[in-house]
Design a protein around this motif. Sequence first.
Motif, PDB file in Angstrom:
ATOM      1  N   SER A  92      43.896  48.556 113.360  1.00 48.10           N
ATOM      2  CA  SER A  92      45.281  48.941 113.074  1.00 48.10           C
ATOM      3  C   SER A  92      46.072  49.167 114.359  1.00 48.10           C
ATOM      4  O   SER A  92      47.308  49.080 114.355  1.00 48.10           O
ATOM      5  N   GLN A  93      45.376  49.437 115.465  1.00 50.26           N
ATOM      6  CA  GLN A  93      46.035  49.702 116.738  1.00 50.26           C
ATOM      7  C   GLN A  93      46.204  48.452 117.597  1.00 50.26           C
ATOM      8  O   GLN A  93      47.191  48.327 118.329  1.00 50.26           O
ATOM      9  N   ILE A  94      45.257  47.523 117.521  1.00 54.08           N
ATOM     10  CA  ILE A  94      45.269  46.389 118.456  1.00 54.08           C
ATOM     11  C   ILE A  94      45.825  45.107 117.852  1.00 54.08           C
ATOM     12  O   ILE A  94      46.009  44.115 118.566  1.00 54.08           O
ATOM     13  N   ALA A  95      46.109  45.096 116.560  1.00 53.44           N
ATOM     14  CA  ALA A  95      46.645  43.885 115.919  1.00 53.44           C
ATOM     15  C   ALA A  95      48.010  43.525 116.513  1.00 53.44           C
ATOM     16  O   ALA A  95      48.723  44.381 117.044  1.00 53.44           O
ATOM     17  N   ASP A  96      48.365  42.254 116.386  1.00 49.29           N
ATOM     18  CA  ASP A  96      49.669  41.800 116.847  1.00 49.29           C
ATOM     19  C   ASP A  96      50.768  42.668 116.233  1.00 49.29           C
ATOM     20  O   ASP A  96      50.686  43.049 115.050  1.00 49.29           O
ATOM     21  N   GLY A  97      51.822  42.910 117.019  1.00 47.62           N
ATOM     22  CA  GLY A  97      52.857  43.848 116.605  1.00 47.62           C
ATOM     23  C   GLY A  97      53.549  43.532 115.302  1.00 47.62           C
ATOM     24  O   GLY A  97      53.953  44.431 114.572  1.00 47.62           O
ATOM     25  N   LYS A  98      53.728  42.253 114.967  1.00 45.23           N
ATOM     26  CA  LYS A  98      54.464  41.875 113.767  1.00 45.23           C
ATOM     27  C   LYS A  98      53.588  41.820 112.515  1.00 45.23           C
ATOM     28  O   LYS A  98      54.080  41.492 111.426  1.00 45.23           O
ATOM     29  N   ARG A  99      52.321  42.122 112.655  1.00 44.10           N
ATOM     30  CA  ARG A  99      51.408  42.104 111.499  1.00 44.10           C
ATOM     31  C   ARG A  99      51.524  43.439 110.768  1.00 44.10           C
ATOM     32  O   ARG A  99      50.957  44.446 111.189  1.00 44.10           O
ATOM     33  N   ASP A 100      52.236  43.468 109.668  1.00 44.27           N
ATOM     34  CA  ASP A 100      52.455  44.741 108.974  1.00 44.27           C
ATOM     35  C   ASP A 100      51.568  44.925 107.748  1.00 44.27           C
ATOM     36  O   ASP A 100      51.618  45.966 107.095  1.00 44.27           O
ATOM     37  N   ILE A 101      50.730  43.933 107.431  1.00 41.13           N
ATOM     38  CA  ILE A 101      49.784  44.057 106.321  1.00 41.13           C
ATOM     39  C   ILE A 101      48.371  43.996 106.890  1.00 41.13           C
ATOM     40  O   ILE A 101      47.975  43.000 107.508  1.00 41.13           O
ATOM     41  N   LEU A 102      47.612  45.072 106.689  1.00 43.95           N
ATOM     42  CA  LEU A 102      46.237  45.176 107.186  1.00 43.95           C
ATOM     43  C   LEU A 102      45.278  45.041 106.015  1.00 43.95           C
ATOM     44  O   LEU A 102      45.391  45.771 105.027  1.00 43.95           O
ATOM     45  N   ILE A 103      44.330  44.102 106.131  1.00 44.40           N
ATOM     46  CA  ILE A 103      43.352  43.888 105.062  1.00 44.40           C
ATOM     47  C   ILE A 103      41.954  44.156 105.604  1.00 44.40           C
ATOM     48  O   ILE A 103      41.548  43.569 106.609  1.00 44.40           O
ATOM     49  N   ARG A 104      41.255  45.042 104.934  1.00 43.61           N
ATOM     50  CA  ARG A 104      39.876  45.356 105.310  1.00 43.61           C
ATOM     51  C   ARG A 104      38.915  44.469 104.534  1.00 43.61           C
ATOM     52  O   ARG A 104      38.955  44.423 103.308  1.00 43.61           O
TER      53      ARG A 104
END
Length: 340
Positions: A92-104
């Motif tokens: 959640s911290q290192i993903a690209d800035g524009k990625r607003d949907i996180l899928i586990r």
Amino acid sequence: MELVLKSDAVANVDALARRIVVAVPTLNESSTIAACLTSLMKGNENMQFLVLDGGSDDGTREIVALLAAKHQNLSLHHNSRRNQAAAINQASQIADGKRDILIRCDAHAIYPEGYALSLGQKLIEMGADSVVVPMDAVHTEDAGCFERANAMIVDTPLGSGGSAHRGGRKSGFVDHGHHAAFWRTRFVKLGGYDEAMLANQDAEYDTRLRADGGKIWLDAGIRLDYFVRKTPRSLWTQYWRYGRGRADHIRKHLVTPRIRQLIPVLHVLALMYSGAFLTMTKWATAYPVVYGATVLGAGVWAALKNRTRCGLMAPLVLVIMHTGWGLGFIREMIVPMRRR
């Protein structure tokens, strides 16, 4: 399963994909990680895939590195805390800035084509804060009888206790689920997963999410195949951790456990009672006899239904699940783990 998008959204598939980051925690997953990532990445060149490895020494990192050399949208990262909670928080911290949907996602699973896009679409359509899905237990191709029996029995009421996310067929808003899609900013704002918890971090997060007004949608139309544990030892470790994690969750939030969550605890207490009073009263044998007959009957049912002798291993699977979970819960309630 195929991705089904509304007509006015077809042209925006690429735009949706560019909003999604998929996080996969790993620790010694060499037997399943290639199949997992291949299933997730198929046709999803515009998504970002992060593998957060806790220090695998079985070749997992090398397998991921080879795949990353072929796919620019896949990267491997070291998870110094080793556990799954820390991995998702790190993503959640290192993903690209524009990625607003996180899928586990889970390295023990195989995902249908369009899985991540379907989750992202459903998160938007339902106005939910999290979308979760049911898991259908499967075994690997070279599975032994124990693993096959595990896959046969775990999704039954005797195995999972009838959880909606374990083989469930009904969609709806729920209190908790697995393999979630989150709004990344909401996840971070709530503090992400509790990294001090041994297990059940997802359920604990869902408790905080609901307390903050969040809604969790379980979509039975989006499913995945989940590889069960292969050996008695690995299954025992899994359910021991589950029991401890549930106890830690209950103690932290002072929530009332559900009846199905208390059954393994009552099972262990009943066995303890039977052992303590075995020589004093004939009634002490009642529970072991009834329980033994029940799990043996489940083994016969599994063998007949699946037309394989491997089903006769189901009683051992059930005993390990029930006893491991119950003892883990009791242990955590009596001697809590030290929070970091």
